[in-house]
Design an enzyme around this catalytic site. Structure first.
Site, mmCIF file in Angstrom:
data_model
loop_
_atom_site.group_PDB
_atom_site.id
_atom_site.type_symbol
_atom_site.label_atom_id
_atom_site.label_comp_id
_atom_site.label_asym_id
_atom_site.label_seq_id
_atom_site.Cartn_x
_atom_site.Cartn_y
_atom_site.Cartn_z
ATOM 1 N N LYS A 83 56.199 128.171 14.921
ATOM 2 C CA LYS A 83 57.544 127.551 14.614
ATOM 3 C C LYS A 83 58.603 128.510 14.626
ATOM 4 O O LYS A 83 59.983 128.177 14.893
ATOM 5 C CB LYS A 83 57.186 127.190 13.059
ATOM 6 C CG LYS A 83 56.421 126.071 12.863
ATOM 7 C CD LYS A 83 56.356 125.256 11.494
ATOM 8 C CE LYS A 83 55.544 124.246 11.296
ATOM 9 N NZ LYS A 83 55.403 123.540 9.977
ATOM 10 N N ASN A 104 60.110 122.692 13.773
ATOM 11 C CA ASN A 104 58.716 121.953 13.944
ATOM 12 C C ASN A 104 58.928 120.749 14.940
ATOM 13 O O ASN A 104 57.797 119.878 15.072
ATOM 14 C CB ASN A 104 58.122 121.482 12.636
ATOM 15 C CG ASN A 104 58.933 120.285 12.017
ATOM 16 O OD1 ASN A 104 60.040 119.803 12.224
ATOM 17 N ND2 ASN A 104 58.346 119.884 11.071
ATOM 18 N N GLY A 145 55.307 130.227 -4.249
ATOM 19 C CA GLY A 145 54.589 130.636 -2.806
ATOM 20 C C GLY A 145 56.217 130.422 -1.989
ATOM 21 O O GLY A 145 55.765 130.288 -0.755
ATOM 22 N N GLY A 148 56.094 131.955 2.024
ATOM 23 C CA GLY A 148 55.598 131.335 3.026
ATOM 24 C C GLY A 148 56.463 130.298 4.027
ATOM 25 O O GLY A 148 57.564 130.093 3.393
ATOM 26 N N ARG A 171 53.894 136.172 -4.646
ATOM 27 C CA ARG A 171 53.096 137.088 -5.217
ATOM 28 C C ARG A 171 53.754 138.329 -4.515
ATOM 29 O O ARG A 171 53.861 139.437 -5.183
ATOM 30 C CB ARG A 171 51.682 136.980 -4.391
ATOM 31 C CG ARG A 171 50.782 138.097 -4.730
ATOM 32 C CD ARG A 171 49.327 137.753 -3.823
ATOM 33 N NE ARG A 171 49.553 137.450 -2.476
ATOM 34 C CZ ARG A 171 48.673 137.330 -1.639
ATOM 35 N NH1 ARG A 171 47.137 136.989 -2.202
ATOM 36 N NH2 ARG A 171 48.835 137.031 -0.233
ATOM 37 N N GLY A 272 50.580 116.794 -1.097
ATOM 38 C CA GLY A 272 51.191 117.007 0.048
ATOM 39 C C GLY A 272 51.009 116.020 1.179
ATOM 40 O O GLY A 272 51.874 115.995 2.222
HETATM 41 P P1 ATR Z 1 52.843 130.220 5.918
HETATM 42 O O1 ATR Z 1 52.004 129.804 7.223
HETATM 43 O O2 ATR Z 1 53.229 128.849 5.116
HETATM 44 O O3 ATR Z 1 53.899 131.116 6.326
HETATM 45 P P2 ATR Z 1 51.134 132.134 4.464
HETATM 46 O O4 ATR Z 1 51.776 133.248 5.182
HETATM 47 O O5 ATR Z 1 49.635 132.021 4.311
HETATM 48 O O6 ATR Z 1 51.676 130.756 4.955
HETATM 49 O O7 ATR Z 1 51.579 132.111 2.898
HETATM 50 C C1 ATR Z 1 51.588 130.986 2.138
HETATM 51 C C2 ATR Z 1 51.895 131.293 0.568
HETATM 52 O O8 ATR Z 1 50.692 131.635 -0.017
HETATM 53 C C3 ATR Z 1 52.700 132.855 0.472
HETATM 54 O O9 ATR Z 1 53.669 132.743 -0.419
HETATM 55 C C4 ATR Z 1 51.639 133.776 0.197
HETATM 56 O O10 ATR Z 1 51.908 134.679 -0.847
HETATM 57 P P3 ATR Z 1 52.468 136.223 0.023
HETATM 58 O O11 ATR Z 1 53.616 136.095 0.217
HETATM 59 O O12 ATR Z 1 52.255 137.140 -1.080
HETATM 60 O O13 ATR Z 1 51.288 136.731 0.909
HETATM 61 C C5 ATR Z 1 50.764 132.747 -0.676
HETATM 62 N N1 ATR Z 1 49.484 133.255 -1.166
HETATM 63 C C6 ATR Z 1 48.416 133.255 -0.331
HETATM 64 N N2 ATR Z 1 47.327 133.551 -0.998
HETATM 65 C C7 ATR Z 1 47.755 133.895 -2.345
HETATM 66 C C8 ATR Z 1 47.015 134.133 -3.592
HETATM 67 N N3 ATR Z 1 45.885 134.472 -3.334
HETATM 68 N N4 ATR Z 1 47.713 134.163 -4.592
HETATM 69 C C9 ATR Z 1 49.028 133.956 -4.930
HETATM 70 N N5 ATR Z 1 49.877 133.808 -3.556
HETATM 71 C C10 ATR Z 1 49.115 133.616 -2.313
#
Ligand code: ATR
Length: 307
Positions: A83, A104, A145, A148, A171, A272
């Site tokens: 993206k 997207n 989150g 992400g 996180r 979703g």
């Molecule tokens: P995207 O493709 O949407 O960018 P991603 O990078 O996998 O997806 O992240 C999605 C979200 O899930 C992020 O906010 C990630 O937190 P971090 O930025 O700290 O990595 C969150 N996430 C993934 N696993 C997690 C977990 N076990 N606990 C809390 N947050 C989590």
């Protein structure tokens, strides 16, 4: 439904009754539900076209767009991990998509010049209206989150819609300071109304999270926590109360632990699927300049999820 690669483009219409005209690119792309969303829409509108998946390697997105246009494609969706690369490979980018840092949806003009849009943010606003009969802009929002990709798109939309409170939780806290700066800049640039201090950032283990959730009306999960059925809720779900609306961007499984707990506590919940549906419908509207057949799209994706 099979996936193609760019080397298949020359023969993509052999032994097919309808030409391939729309595609989703990603890597991997096999899991994408976009064909199950868009093919029933094209069919129900009587458009003689196929919607296909094309796997594209990172670093080759601009090349892919050129080749797809040459092969007669009219519109492209982009999924992970492309993206951002797609945004950089556009000749023009919608300002909201630029703020989201992700594209997207690609629209080609007659010369192959491409404009990038992001339908995740506006699709989310439509999803909230459909699910809860309320405007996103009228809600105090907390996004769990927000670091992400989905979280960032939704956070940007909340700012565009003038939500009076947008709490960004992640996180990894370090990811949120740059996002807050970009959103603050968006508020100034677009001269949006509302309080300047409406954006707060917080880590997932901040002791203030419970009171931040309490002060919110809409809780959104954009973490990947919940994708596995055995996953816990991303935050203690006992903090959810009946006054909350809880939206989990995960749709498979249909009910994450967070949604099950939230419902048991009397909150209104949604998953979703409506975001998937409305972001797809908006893409189709960009390509075809007409309303998307939501019923056909919903049925297509529900059938795919059951299968
Ligand atoms: P995207 O493709 O949407 O960018 P991603 O990078 O996998 O997806 O992240 C999605 C979200 O899930 C992020 O906010 C990630 O937190 P971090 O930025 O700290 O990595 C969150 N996430 C993934 N696993 C997690 C977990 N076990 N606990 C809390 N947050 C989590």
């Amino acid at each position: 439904m099979k996936s193609y690669t760019l080397s298949d483009l020359a023969s993509i219409n052999e032994n097919e009754t309808k030409p391939a005209r729309f595609a989703v690119i990603g890597n991997p792309v096999q899991h994408s539900l976009s064909p199950q969303l868009h093919q029933p829409a094209l069919d129900s509108l009587g458009i003689d076209a196929r919607y296909v998946r094309v796997e594209v390697e990172s670093g080759k997105v601009a090349e892919a767009f050129d080749q797809l246009f040459e092969a007669g494609f009219l519109g492209i969706n982009v999924t992970v991990p492309h993206k951002l690369e797609a945004l950089e490979a556009c000749h023009a980018v919608d300002p909201a998509a630029a703020s989201m840092g992700a594209v997207n949806t690609i629209v080609f003009d007659k010369d192959g010049k491409r404009t990038g849009f992001n339908t995740d943010g506006p699709g989310f606003a439509r999803a909230i209206r459909e699910e809860f009969s309320v405007d996103l802009g009228d809600l105090k929002v907390i996004i769990i989150g927000a670091g992400g990709g989905a979280g960032r798109a939704i956070a940007t939309q909340c700012i565009i819609e003038n939500c009076s409170q947008v709490i960004l939780v992640n996180r990894t806290l370090e990811k949120l300071a740059p996002l807050k700066d970009q959103l603050t800049e968006l508020i100034s640039r677009e001269d949006l109304e509302g309080p300047r201090d409406r954006i707060e950032i917080m880590s997932l283990d901040d002791p203030q999270l419970e009171s931040a959730i309490d002060a919110s009306e809409l809780i959104i999960n954009t973490t990947s926590v919940g994708l596995n059925s055995a996953d816990p809720s991303p935050f203690p779900s006992r903090w959810v109360e009946p006054h909350h609306l809880v939206y989990d961007t995960i749709y498979n499984p249909a009910r994450t632990r967070l949604l099950r707990d939230a419902e048991a506590q009397g909150a209104r919940i949604a998953n979703g699927l409506s975001l998937l549906l409305h972001q797809g419908a908006l893409s189709l509207e960009y390509w075809l300049n007409q309303d998307a057949p939501l019923g056909a799209m919903r049925e297509g994706v529900q059938t795919a999820l059951k299968g």
